[in-house]
Design an enzyme around this catalytic site. Structure first.
Site, PDB file in Angstrom:
ATOM      1  N   ASP A  34       0.833  -1.202   0.000  1.00 52.39           N
ATOM      2  CA  ASP A  34       0.000   0.000   0.000  1.00 52.39           C
ATOM      3  C   ASP A  34       0.866   1.249   0.000  1.00 52.39           C
ATOM      4  O   ASP A  34       1.451   1.612   1.027  1.00 52.39           O
ATOM      5  CB  ASP A  34      -0.894  -0.015   1.258  1.00 52.39           C
ATOM      6  N   SER A 198      -1.138  16.308 -11.728  1.00 55.22           N
ATOM      7  CA  SER A 198      -1.403  15.997 -13.136  1.00 55.22           C
ATOM      8  C   SER A 198      -1.799  17.281 -13.840  1.00 55.22           C
ATOM      9  O   SER A 198      -2.582  18.068 -13.290  1.00 55.22           O
ATOM     10  CB  SER A 198      -2.546  14.979 -13.251  1.00 55.22           C
TER      11      SER A 198
HETATM   12  C1  LIG Z   1      -9.909  -4.373   4.670  1.00 51.37           C
HETATM   13  C2  LIG Z   1      -9.006  -3.262   4.130  1.00 51.37           C
HETATM   14  C3  LIG Z   1      -9.322  -1.933   4.342  1.00 51.37           C
HETATM   15  C4  LIG Z   1      -8.507  -0.931   3.835  1.00 51.37           C
HETATM   16  C5  LIG Z   1      -7.374  -1.264   3.126  1.00 51.37           C
HETATM   17  C6  LIG Z   1      -6.533  -0.230   2.555  1.00 51.37           C
HETATM   18  N1  LIG Z   1      -5.277  -0.439   2.166  1.00 51.37           N
HETATM   19  O1  LIG Z   1      -4.842   0.700   1.654  1.00 51.37           O
HETATM   20  C7  LIG Z   1      -5.838   1.571   1.671  1.00 51.37           C
HETATM   21  C8  LIG Z   1      -5.724   2.911   1.037  1.00 51.37           C
HETATM   22  C9  LIG Z   1      -6.528   3.967   1.700  1.00 51.37           C
HETATM   23  C10 LIG Z   1      -5.573   4.774   2.478  1.00 51.37           C
HETATM   24  O2  LIG Z   1      -5.871   4.640   3.811  1.00 51.37           O
HETATM   25  C11 LIG Z   1      -4.204   4.213   2.231  1.00 51.37           C
HETATM   26  N2  LIG Z   1      -4.335   3.348   1.050  1.00 51.37           N
HETATM   27  N3  LIG Z   1      -6.907   1.038   2.250  1.00 51.37           N
HETATM   28  C12 LIG Z   1      -7.050  -2.601   2.915  1.00 51.37           C
HETATM   29  C13 LIG Z   1      -7.874  -3.578   3.419  1.00 51.37           C
HETATM   30  F1  LIG Z   1      -7.601  -4.870   3.246  1.00 51.37           F
END
Ligand SMILES: Cc1ccc(-c2noc([C@H]3C[C@@H](O)CN3)n2)cc1F
Length: 331
Positions: A34, A198
């Site tokens: 992420d 952008s």
């Molecule tokens: C159940 C679950 C919930 C959220 C996320 C999640 N992972 O990255 C993000 C986005 C939003 C921001 O917070 C940062 N990047 N959201 C993953 C999950 F598996």
């Protein structure tokens, strides 16, 4: 040094998971990379049974190289208000043959229901900037920040695909993974995100280019593409069956509406990335419906644009932490 690991999309490309090895002997978990957060956290044996639903658990007590960081803790909340929290261990972590011997591994004691429900997801590898890591009393570096000094080049790349495995590479750029040139744009990391501007967008091949600067972040952890209201209106205004459906909480349109145009966004010096119209028919709103929830939705609830997986899977992206810039290429 360098590393390369395959990522695999879950259904509807809602998230992309990659295998990661933790501890000695190696414990393999499937984690969600992420770029929109900066905590490396995993489901662990510290969790209450009621919060576990098939996930693979990191067991620090089964790792001869795990050391508990006494007095340290963490708690993180994501954009959708899901959250997790727990204790911190130092242990060895390997992703795609790239090893960090002293990574701060955040072992969950508590996760919200959204994580419990997501049985394939064993945790997250946050590859934003360490400034927003939540570990207390002292924040910890991301996996990439720990690995960076030893890498051939201070970059990692994301190649996400629609409905097929892709690849994350660390420390090098695979020139066979993209077409044309990579256009680099500056990043402002002061908020901990991969934030960039952008120069604008274009709807379809016939539409004119709209020179409207769009401030946003490149976020592999967000499924959809969240853009300013005006951009959504310009796009959905070109789809005959599209409408904003408050009951669905967003724009919907007939999945097979042949008037659905491609969407182009500018990345700098005249380059644009084309998102095929088919990517923007994200998912059927229910099994019996012919209507789809749009892959592009308004960013009004967020405050800035989020270039999530709908956009990222149309491109090859270089996350260049050495020069604080993003590279965009078609593929
Ligand atoms: C159940 C679950 C919930 C959220 C996320 C999640 N992972 O990255 C993000 C986005 C939003 C921001 O917070 C940062 N990047 N959201 C993953 C999950 F598996």
């Amino acid at each position: 040094d360098r590393g390369s690991v395959q990522n695999s999309p879950k259904s509807y490309d809602v998230e992309y998971l990659m295998p990661v090895s933790l501890g000695t002997p190696a414990q393999q978990l499937n984690l969600d990379l992420d770029t929109g957060s900066s905590d490396f956290w995993v489901f662990s044996t510290l969790l209450k049974e009621s919060m576990i639903n098939g996930q693979t658990l990191y067991d620090p007590n089964a790792s001869t190289t795990a050391d508990k960081m006494e007095g340290y803790s963490w708690k993180i909340t994501y954009g959708d208000q899901s959250y997790s929290s727990g204790d911190v261990y130092v242990d060895t972590v390997t992703i795609g043959d790239l090893t960090v011997s002293t990574q701060a591994v955040e072992a969950a004691r508590e996760v919200s229901e959204e994580f419990t429900a997501d049985s394939d997801n064993d945790g997250l590898v946050g590859l934003g900037f360490g400034i927003i890591n939540t570990v207390m009393p002292y924040k910890q570096k991301t996996f990439f920040e720990k690995a960076m000094p030893g890498l051939d080049s201070p970059v990692f790349t994301a190649d996400l695909k629609s409905g097929a495995p892709g690849r994350y590479n660390f420390g090098y750029i695979d020139d066979g993974a993209y077409t044309g040139n990579i256009t680099y744009v500056p990043v402002n990391s002061s908020d901990g995100f991969w934030s960039w501007v952008s120069p604008g967008f274009q709807v379809g091949t016939t539409g004119s280019f709209n020179n409207t600067r769009i401030h946003g972040i490149a976020d592999t952890g967000t499924t959809l593409l969240l853009l300013p209201e005006g951009v959504c209106e310009a796009f959905y205004g070109r789809i005959a069956s599209a409408k904003y459906d408050a009951s669905q909480g967003g724009y919907t349109f007939e999945c097979n509406d042949s008037t659905t145009p491609d969407f182009y966004f500018g990345t700098g010096n005249g380059q644009m990335i084309r998102i095929p119209g088919s990517y923007l028919a994200y998912s059927k709103i229910d099994t019996s419906s012919l209507r789809c929830f749009g892959g592009m939705q308004s960013d009004s609830g967020v405050g800035f644009t989020i270039w999530g997986d709908i956009a990222l899977k149309a491109a090859f992206i270089v996350f260049d932490q050495g020069s604080e810039r993003l590279g965009w290429a078609e593929k």
